[in-house]
Design a protein around this motif. Sequence first.
Motif, PDB file in Angstrom:
ATOM      1  N   ILE B  64       0.858  -1.177   0.000  1.00 14.05           N
ATOM      2  CA  ILE B  64       0.000   0.000   0.000  1.00 14.05           C
ATOM      3  C   ILE B  64       0.897   1.230   0.000  1.00 14.05           C
ATOM      4  O   ILE B  64       1.694   1.425   0.911  1.00 14.05           O
ATOM      5  CB  ILE B  64      -0.908   0.000   1.247  1.00 14.05           C
ATOM      6  CG1 ILE B  64      -1.726  -1.280   1.301  1.00 14.05           C
ATOM      7  CG2 ILE B  64      -1.807   1.213   1.233  1.00 14.05           C
ATOM      8  CD1 ILE B  64      -2.701  -1.439   0.187  1.00 14.05           C
ATOM      9  N   ARG B  65       0.746   2.029  -1.035  1.00 15.84           N
ATOM     10  CA  ARG B  65       1.546   3.251  -1.115  1.00 15.84           C
ATOM     11  C   ARG B  65       0.775   4.238  -1.938  1.00 15.84           C
ATOM     12  O   ARG B  65      -0.054   3.863  -2.758  1.00 15.84           O
ATOM     13  CB  ARG B  65       2.932   2.942  -1.707  1.00 15.84           C
ATOM     14  CG  ARG B  65       2.974   2.685  -3.189  1.00 15.84           C
ATOM     15  CD  ARG B  65       2.518   1.292  -3.579  1.00 15.84           C
ATOM     16  NE  ARG B  65       2.606   1.014  -4.977  1.00 15.84           N
ATOM     17  CZ  ARG B  65       1.824   1.500  -5.912  1.00 15.84           C
ATOM     18  NH1 ARG B  65       0.895   2.362  -5.642  1.00 15.84           N
ATOM     19  NH2 ARG B  65       1.968   1.150  -7.189  1.00 15.84           N
ATOM     20  N   GLY B  66       1.023   5.534  -1.705  1.00 13.05           N
ATOM     21  CA  GLY B  66       0.290   6.539  -2.455  1.00 13.05           C
ATOM     22  C   GLY B  66      -0.880   7.050  -1.638  1.00 13.05           C
ATOM     23  O   GLY B  66      -0.784   7.267  -0.450  1.00 13.05           O
ATOM     24  N   ARG B  67      -2.014   7.194  -2.305  1.00 12.72           N
ATOM     25  CA  ARG B  67      -3.148   7.839  -1.663  1.00 12.72           C
ATOM     26  C   ARG B  67      -3.910   6.915  -0.734  1.00 12.72           C
ATOM     27  O   ARG B  67      -4.004   5.711  -0.963  1.00 12.72           O
ATOM     28  CB  ARG B  67      -4.133   8.299  -2.730  1.00 12.72           C
ATOM     29  CG  ARG B  67      -3.502   9.158  -3.756  1.00 12.72           C
ATOM     30  CD  ARG B  67      -4.059  10.530  -3.741  1.00 12.72           C
ATOM     31  NE  ARG B  67      -3.362  11.337  -4.718  1.00 12.72           N
ATOM     32  CZ  ARG B  67      -3.187  12.634  -4.619  1.00 12.72           C
ATOM     33  NH1 ARG B  67      -3.679  13.273  -3.586  1.00 12.72           N
ATOM     34  NH2 ARG B  67      -2.546  13.290  -5.531  1.00 12.72           N
ATOM     35  N   ILE B  68      -4.482   7.497   0.310  1.00 16.91           N
ATOM     36  CA  ILE B  68      -5.421   6.793   1.174  1.00 16.91           C
ATOM     37  C   ILE B  68      -6.724   7.568   1.085  1.00 16.91           C
ATOM     38  O   ILE B  68      -6.763   8.767   1.357  1.00 16.91           O
ATOM     39  CB  ILE B  68      -4.950   6.771   2.644  1.00 16.91           C
ATOM     40  CG1 ILE B  68      -3.499   6.338   2.730  1.00 16.91           C
ATOM     41  CG2 ILE B  68      -5.830   5.868   3.468  1.00 16.91           C
ATOM     42  CD1 ILE B  68      -3.242   4.904   2.482  1.00 16.91           C
ATOM     43  N   LEU B  69      -7.797   6.898   0.675  1.00  9.89           N
ATOM     44  CA  LEU B  69      -9.065   7.600   0.484  1.00  9.89           C
ATOM     45  C   LEU B  69     -10.151   6.883   1.268  1.00  9.89           C
ATOM     46  O   LEU B  69      -9.957   5.751   1.712  1.00  9.89           O
ATOM     47  CB  LEU B  69      -9.450   7.615  -1.000  1.00  9.89           C
ATOM     48  CG  LEU B  69      -8.398   8.106  -1.971  1.00  9.89           C
ATOM     49  CD1 LEU B  69      -8.863   7.833  -3.390  1.00  9.89           C
ATOM     50  CD2 LEU B  69      -8.124   9.572  -1.798  1.00  9.89           C
ATOM     51  N   SER B  70     -11.292   7.524   1.409  1.00  6.05           N
ATOM     52  CA  SER B  70     -12.412   6.802   2.025  1.00  6.05           C
ATOM     53  C   SER B  70     -13.692   7.084   1.279  1.00  6.05           C
ATOM     54  O   SER B  70     -13.786   8.039   0.514  1.00  6.05           O
ATOM     55  CB  SER B  70     -12.542   7.153   3.500  1.00  6.05           C
ATOM     56  OG  SER B  70     -12.172   8.462   3.736  1.00  6.05           O
ATOM     57  N   GLY B  71     -14.677   6.241   1.504  1.00  8.09           N
ATOM     58  CA  GLY B  71     -15.944   6.402   0.801  1.00  8.09           C
ATOM     59  C   GLY B  71     -16.973   5.463   1.358  1.00  8.09           C
ATOM     60  O   GLY B  71     -16.747   4.774   2.363  1.00  8.09           O
ATOM     61  N   VAL B  72     -18.105   5.413   0.691  1.00  8.52           N
ATOM     62  CA  VAL B  72     -19.209   4.570   1.131  1.00  8.52           C
ATOM     63  C   VAL B  72     -19.318   3.390   0.169  1.00  8.52           C
ATOM     64  O   VAL B  72     -19.198   3.557  -1.039  1.00  8.52           O
ATOM     65  CB  VAL B  72     -20.531   5.365   1.096  1.00  8.52           C
ATOM     66  CG1 VAL B  72     -21.655   4.522   1.595  1.00  8.52           C
ATOM     67  CG2 VAL B  72     -20.392   6.617   1.917  1.00  8.52           C
ATOM     68  N   VAL B  73     -19.570   2.220   0.725  1.00  7.06           N
ATOM     69  CA  VAL B  73     -19.691   1.037  -0.121  1.00  7.06           C
ATOM     70  C   VAL B  73     -21.008   1.091  -0.876  1.00  7.06           C
ATOM     71  O   VAL B  73     -22.066   1.325  -0.293  1.00  7.06           O
ATOM     72  CB  VAL B  73     -19.633  -0.236   0.742  1.00  7.06           C
ATOM     73  CG1 VAL B  73     -19.870  -1.453  -0.120  1.00  7.06           C
ATOM     74  CG2 VAL B  73     -18.299  -0.334   1.443  1.00  7.06           C
ATOM     75  N   VAL B  74     -20.937   0.868  -2.180  1.00  7.18           N
ATOM     76  CA  VAL B  74     -22.145   0.882  -2.998  1.00  7.18           C
ATOM     77  C   VAL B  74     -22.594  -0.532  -3.334  1.00  7.18           C
ATOM     78  O   VAL B  74     -23.753  -0.873  -3.218  1.00  7.18           O
ATOM     79  CB  VAL B  74     -21.883   1.676  -4.294  1.00  7.18           C
ATOM     80  CG1 VAL B  74     -22.929   1.367  -5.339  1.00  7.18           C
ATOM     81  CG2 VAL B  74     -21.847   3.151  -4.004  1.00  7.18           C
ATOM     82  N   SER B  75     -21.635  -1.381  -3.770  1.00  8.40           N
ATOM     83  CA  SER B  75     -22.039  -2.731  -4.133  1.00  8.40           C
ATOM     84  C   SER B  75     -20.956  -3.725  -3.765  1.00  8.40           C
ATOM     85  O   SER B  75     -19.770  -3.433  -3.829  1.00  8.40           O
ATOM     86  CB  SER B  75     -22.341  -2.816  -5.631  1.00  8.40           C
ATOM     87  OG  SER B  75     -21.309  -3.453  -6.307  1.00  8.40           O
ATOM     88  N   VAL B  76     -21.408  -4.913  -3.329  1.00  6.85           N
ATOM     89  CA  VAL B  76     -20.488  -5.964  -2.896  1.00  6.85           C
ATOM     90  C   VAL B  76     -20.703  -7.199  -3.773  1.00  6.85           C
ATOM     91  O   VAL B  76     -20.406  -8.300  -3.384  1.00  6.85           O
ATOM     92  CB  VAL B  76     -20.782  -6.323  -1.420  1.00  6.85           C
ATOM     93  CG1 VAL B  76     -19.606  -7.025  -0.804  1.00  6.85           C
ATOM     94  CG2 VAL B  76     -21.096  -5.076  -0.633  1.00  6.85           C
TER      95      VAL B  76
END
Lengths: 205, 155
Positions: B64-76
Amino acid sequence: MGISRDSRHKRSHTGAKRAQYRKKRKFELGRQPGNTKLGPKRIHEVRVRGGNRKFRALRLDSGNFSWGSESITKKTRIIAVVYNASNNELVRTNTLVKGAIIQIDATPFRQWFEAHYAQPLGRRKKKEGQAESEELSKKRSKHVQRKIDSRKEDAKVDPLLDDQFTTGRLYAIIRSRPGQVGRADGYILEGKELEFYVRKIKSKK
Amino acid sequence: MSEQVEKAFQKQVGIFQNPKASKKVKAKNLRWYKDVGLGFKTPKEAIEGHYIDKKCPWTGEVSIRGRILSGVVVSVKMKRTIIVRREYLHYVTKYNRYEKRHKNLAAHLSPAFVGVSPGDIVTVGQCRPLSKTVRFNVLKVQKRIQKGPKQFAKF
């Protein structure tokens, strides 16, 4: 030909068709597959990006295979391709690729085992009057004999492997990439992996 | 056992599973795992589980390198990957106002996370391309709190 490895010809993540705005570049090139078969060694050298070389094996007949639990590696003949998870066609045409399950000649490993542990490996039930092999009954110096005695308990071999030794062929998996490095090297299947693949091969037949 | 569903034997490359029976190695479930760094806790399921996933940040071969982002799960619905929705506000100068925009992101979901459902908040970290659209890997899951109706959430 003109095999290219770009992603500009594919639709984007949203599904949009991407317009072509430039020609194919040399750094995106792809080459024809090698499809190494079994046979007398034939390897072509390819000049690749940066002036480096790749060895495209077109025909191979032997490789360096390790026996993991004994930590030894021997050069052996490859006999046949037996299973390929990706494509049955590659099994039928005996194509050597990374991850192919093959059968290799067991004699170098048997010879090493009998010299190292002084115990028979993969011998059929003794026929009346059959002499023991020269390796087993060789006269040894006391120093060597002591070494052999100290290794006695470690000399057990998994029964599945022992059966393979009687037929003279071991199951192994190729772990190198013959079309890139020009070699077919790998390791002998043991334990869970061996059971898994033996089951797959049986269910194929 | 049940993790061998593919045609090829699934295992972690690099750990040798067949020491001789006579040797004393009794560690059942020889498993390799690593710490991804940046303060992310490695889930218990990654250490003790039996799944094999080469794209898992803890038991696989991705970093894991670079950006760390967050969000809401839409589909699994995909196998081991999810769609994450990230909402943001875009400023329109002419009107001195903002407008809502969103972008969907495909992220790889390790089997270490069980029970992820749409609406959960998820932290993803950038890794090398894992497929045509997947460049992120899920690092942390926070269950969605059962509140009122759907609300706009800016990250």
